[in-house]
Design a protein around this motif. Sequence first.
Motif, PDB file in Angstrom:
ATOM      1  N   LYS A 588       0.707  -1.222  -0.149  1.00 56.67           N
ATOM      2  CA  LYS A 588      -0.044  -0.114   0.051  1.00 56.67           C
ATOM      3  C   LYS A 588       0.855   1.310   0.006  1.00 56.67           C
ATOM      4  CE  LYS A 588      -3.494   2.442   2.799  1.00 56.67           C
ATOM      5  NZ  LYS A 588      -4.290   2.380   3.812  1.00 56.67           N
ATOM      6  N   TYR A 589       2.168   1.430   0.874  1.00 57.73           N
ATOM      7  CA  TYR A 589       2.746   2.416   1.057  1.00 57.73           C
ATOM      8  C   TYR A 589       3.333   2.627  -0.375  1.00 57.73           C
ATOM      9  CZ  TYR A 589       5.969   5.799   2.699  1.00 57.73           C
ATOM     10  OH  TYR A 589       7.108   6.956   2.736  1.00 57.73           O
ATOM     11  N   LEU A 590       3.962   1.425  -1.074  1.00 59.06           N
ATOM     12  CA  LEU A 590       4.879   1.473  -2.107  1.00 59.06           C
ATOM     13  C   LEU A 590       4.076   2.168  -3.492  1.00 59.06           C
ATOM     14  CD1 LEU A 590       7.347   1.078  -3.750  1.00 59.06           C
ATOM     15  CD2 LEU A 590       6.622  -1.180  -3.972  1.00 59.06           C
ATOM     16  N   MET A 591       2.726   1.496  -3.606  1.00 61.14           N
ATOM     17  CA  MET A 591       1.735   2.037  -4.508  1.00 61.14           C
ATOM     18  C   MET A 591       1.621   3.148  -4.261  1.00 61.14           C
ATOM     19  SD  MET A 591       1.267  -0.456  -7.018  1.00 61.14           S
ATOM     20  CE  MET A 591       2.833  -1.482  -6.802  1.00 61.14           C
ATOM     21  N   ILE A 645      -2.913  -2.928 -10.585  1.00 62.15           N
ATOM     22  CA  ILE A 645      -3.295  -2.456  -9.333  1.00 62.15           C
ATOM     23  C   ILE A 645      -2.889  -0.761  -9.225  1.00 62.15           C
ATOM     24  CG2 ILE A 645      -1.976  -2.750  -6.984  1.00 62.15           C
ATOM     25  CD1 ILE A 645      -1.947  -5.741  -7.968  1.00 62.15           C
ATOM     26  N   LEU A 646      -1.844  -0.430 -10.052  1.00 54.62           N
ATOM     27  CA  LEU A 646      -1.434   1.021  -9.963  1.00 54.62           C
ATOM     28  C   LEU A 646      -2.437   1.750 -10.589  1.00 54.62           C
ATOM     29  CD1 LEU A 646       0.912   2.763  -8.813  1.00 54.62           C
ATOM     30  CD2 LEU A 646       1.811   2.362 -11.161  1.00 54.62           C
ATOM     31  N   GLU A 647      -3.081   1.655 -11.470  1.00 52.39           N
ATOM     32  CA  GLU A 647      -4.030   2.424 -12.228  1.00 52.39           C
ATOM     33  C   GLU A 647      -5.166   2.406 -11.178  1.00 52.39           C
ATOM     34  OE1 GLU A 647      -5.152   0.701 -15.811  1.00 52.39           O
ATOM     35  OE2 GLU A 647      -3.596   1.600 -16.978  1.00 52.39           O
ATOM     36  N   HIS A 648      -5.694   1.326 -10.418  1.00 52.64           N
ATOM     37  CA  HIS A 648      -6.756   1.227  -9.590  1.00 52.64           C
ATOM     38  C   HIS A 648      -6.240   1.645  -7.974  1.00 52.64           C
ATOM     39  CE1 HIS A 648      -9.723   0.219 -12.743  1.00 52.64           C
ATOM     40  NE2 HIS A 648      -8.608  -0.478 -13.254  1.00 52.64           N
ATOM     41  N   TYR A 649      -5.187   2.040  -7.851  1.00 50.70           N
ATOM     42  CA  TYR A 649      -4.818   2.387  -6.474  1.00 50.70           C
ATOM     43  C   TYR A 649      -5.720   3.075  -5.609  1.00 50.70           C
ATOM     44  CZ  TYR A 649      -2.317   4.937  -2.726  1.00 50.70           C
ATOM     45  OH  TYR A 649      -2.097   5.552  -1.589  1.00 50.70           O
ATOM     46  N   THR A 650      -6.395   3.958  -6.011  1.00 48.69           N
ATOM     47  CA  THR A 650      -7.563   4.593  -5.267  1.00 48.69           C
ATOM     48  C   THR A 650      -8.625   3.700  -4.662  1.00 48.69           C
ATOM     49  OG1 THR A 650      -6.965   6.663  -6.299  1.00 48.69           O
ATOM     50  CG2 THR A 650      -9.080   6.516  -4.711  1.00 48.69           C
ATOM     51  N   VAL A 654      -7.133   3.149  -1.030  1.00 53.90           N
ATOM     52  CA  VAL A 654      -7.723   4.298  -0.073  1.00 53.90           C
ATOM     53  C   VAL A 654      -9.173   4.194   0.033  1.00 53.90           C
ATOM     54  CG1 VAL A 654      -7.960   6.701  -0.418  1.00 53.90           C
ATOM     55  CG2 VAL A 654      -6.070   5.768  -1.562  1.00 53.90           C
ATOM     56  N   ASP A 655      -9.296   4.272   1.516  1.00 57.58           N
ATOM     57  CA  ASP A 655     -10.836   4.390   1.735  1.00 57.58           C
ATOM     58  C   ASP A 655     -11.408   5.646   1.525  1.00 57.58           C
ATOM     59  OD1 ASP A 655     -10.615   1.772   2.716  1.00 57.58           O
ATOM     60  OD2 ASP A 655      -9.716   2.213   4.849  1.00 57.58           O
ATOM     61  N   GLY A 657     -12.970   7.494   3.708  1.00 52.56           N
ATOM     62  CA  GLY A 657     -12.627   8.441   4.800  1.00 52.56           C
ATOM     63  C   GLY A 657     -11.229   8.904   4.624  1.00 52.56           C
ATOM     64  N   GLU A 658     -10.378   7.945   4.248  1.00 56.88           N
ATOM     65  CA  GLU A 658      -8.950   8.688   4.077  1.00 56.88           C
ATOM     66  C   GLU A 658      -8.904   9.489   2.652  1.00 56.88           C
ATOM     67  OE1 GLU A 658      -6.118   5.491   3.385  1.00 56.88           O
ATOM     68  OE2 GLU A 658      -6.959   4.474   5.158  1.00 56.88           O
ATOM     69  N   GLU A 659      -9.754   9.371   1.739  1.00 57.53           N
ATOM     70  CA  GLU A 659      -9.873  10.187   0.621  1.00 57.53           C
ATOM     71  C   GLU A 659     -10.482  11.395   1.016  1.00 57.53           C
ATOM     72  OE1 GLU A 659     -10.889   9.574  -4.254  1.00 57.53           O
ATOM     73  OE2 GLU A 659     -11.976   8.394  -2.441  1.00 57.53           O
ATOM     74  N   ALA A 660     -11.280  11.374   1.868  1.00 56.99           N
ATOM     75  CA  ALA A 660     -11.768  12.789   2.421  1.00 56.99           C
ATOM     76  C   ALA A 660     -10.981  13.510   3.036  1.00 56.99           C
ATOM     77  CB  ALA A 660     -13.139  12.516   2.893  1.00 56.99           C
TER      78      ALA A 660
END
Length: 660
Positions: A588-591, A645-650, A654-655, A657-660
């Motif tokens: 998750k951190y690397l992506m 995976i990288l294209e759909h990282y979000t 990313v939840d 809540g985190e995105e907000a």
Amino acid sequence: MPPTHHATSAESLDGHSQQSHQSHAYNAHGGANAPPTPTKSTSPPRSSAESVQRPGGGRVEESVDSHGGETDGEVGAASATEMATLVEPSFDENILRALCDTDCGVPLLLDRIKQSMVSCREAAVFLKRRASVEDEYGKSMQKLARQAANEYATSEAKAGSYVNAWQSSMRTHEIMADNRIKFATRLNEMSEELANLAKEVDKNRKATKDLATRYERTLQDAEALMEKTKNRFDLTAEELERLLLQKEGESLKDNAMQGRSPVNGKRVIGKAVAKGGMLLKGKNPQNLQRQEDDIRARMSTASDAYRKAVTEAQTIRQEYFNFQLPRILRASADSRTQALKECVDEIDLGTQYHLARYAFLCESIVHSDASIISPPDEHSDSSAPGLKATMESIDNRTDFKTYMQAYIYAHGGQNRGPRRTGPAEEGYLPPIAPIQHHPGTSPSPSHAPLSDKGRPTFGVDLAEQMARDDVDVPPLLHKCCEAVEKYGLTTQGVYRIGGTHSKVLKLKERLDRDLDSVNLDAEEWSSDISNVTSVLKLWLRELPDPLFTASQHAEFMEAARNENERARHIRLHERVNALPDPNYSTLKYLMGHLHKVAQHEAENAMSVQNLAIVFGPTLFGQGQPGMNGNGMADASLQNKAVETILEHYTDIFVDEGEEA
């Protein structure tokens, strides 16, 4: 008796003859048996006897339409139902109908197959010649590399790191040569397959052509027989008319009789006169009656033969156009033959497949050579560093020092030079004192030894080092990614361009000894961020178990094989969620870091696809189970998995809540 009621024209003669014949036939057989064509066949039933009649069939079909018992609508409905069962619904009906309706459908497809066979054979010849060129090139390079390696081993050339680099470069050339030979073998196989395909299609084309010729000849023979029986019936009818006129006292010279239809450019009456010599005999009523009975019997036989020939010709024509011709063009019912359209599709698609395969092999061999000569960092290891890294590994200073020590040890006591020491009064100088550091001073920071704090990072299991350090993200990953985001987001080709080999090893050693004491903000590391990126990729490659884990390698490859983008995204999301917690948090951190790098594509030219090519084999590991010893087989799937995976990282990491 005066001839007061006989016909004076060909039309009245024809009508009179027809009435007389029908009257006699009705009295003799109990019904009309004149030549109008029936619609029901008295021959054995055929599979398409009730099919729709082909328009424009000529005089015979018009007779059937005018006297038949079935309506056009009923026949058309039966034909539509039958045609639906003869041809697969998946086939393009418009093409089939166009081929069936045209008069040149069979020769059209035969000529098209000829063109396709020529194209197929030309492709086969090219592939065979290209294979010969590649095979000769590969064997010549292989021979050269082995010869150069053997000659160097027996010569008095330099040793040390140079000889290691030289032998490694020769092995690299042997690998490249071996790949070329395998490439040539593949091309030869493809050439043989194309040649066999052309032979098989040519064989099927000839068999189908012979079958179509037999069908056409059968129809032509039936139509010729129908015309022959018709002529025979017309001659007999003319002979009967002539006899009836004689019986009624008509004179041949007083009646300018004309035949109803010409046969071969001559009038039928001429043939009747030529064959009816008996009419020139005496006008004995008994003789005339016997002649009339004989002619009426022959006319009845000719009428039956004509009716039968018409019926059989019509049946064969309907079967040919409604059953045999569509099967020949599209779907053959005979397992020994193949439809012409199927032959066209087979050779066209087969040729295209092999050409596409050839293009893929060309791309693969070029990519393989490039990776061998100068591999990306994720492909490099101690056994195959690549030509560039191999040549850079030559250390002339160390080689010279080693050579000097060995030479002095071997020859120091044999070759005595001038005396080094002696009395000062004889002019000898005192020896130069060695350089010593004064008390209180320390060596240069670049040469200061680092203390080993016992917390190695490289080659240590991911879960073990994260549990040891009590962290959610490995410290080395966090430290390197921060440096890259600070100094390398706009660097051209970041992560794709490797660092200097010696500096990468130096930074790795320092980080492995004491990670906290290494300052990546220093000019030594921030000025060339490629050294930091190479160390980060080296750390990922040296993990005992890859980040995507060896146990789930097959599942990731299966998910990446999905052609549907949405389905591939969902399956890979499931695989990512199934990773162990340390692997998931690290990924998750690397992506997230790579997502930031991709956002600066305009400056660094590192798109999502380029990053996936760099990190695909790194995150999946080299030689993992499920790859079957063929790294290139899964390389594209590995890259596709990382790219998705990288294209759909979000969506994956990313939840809301985190995105907000």
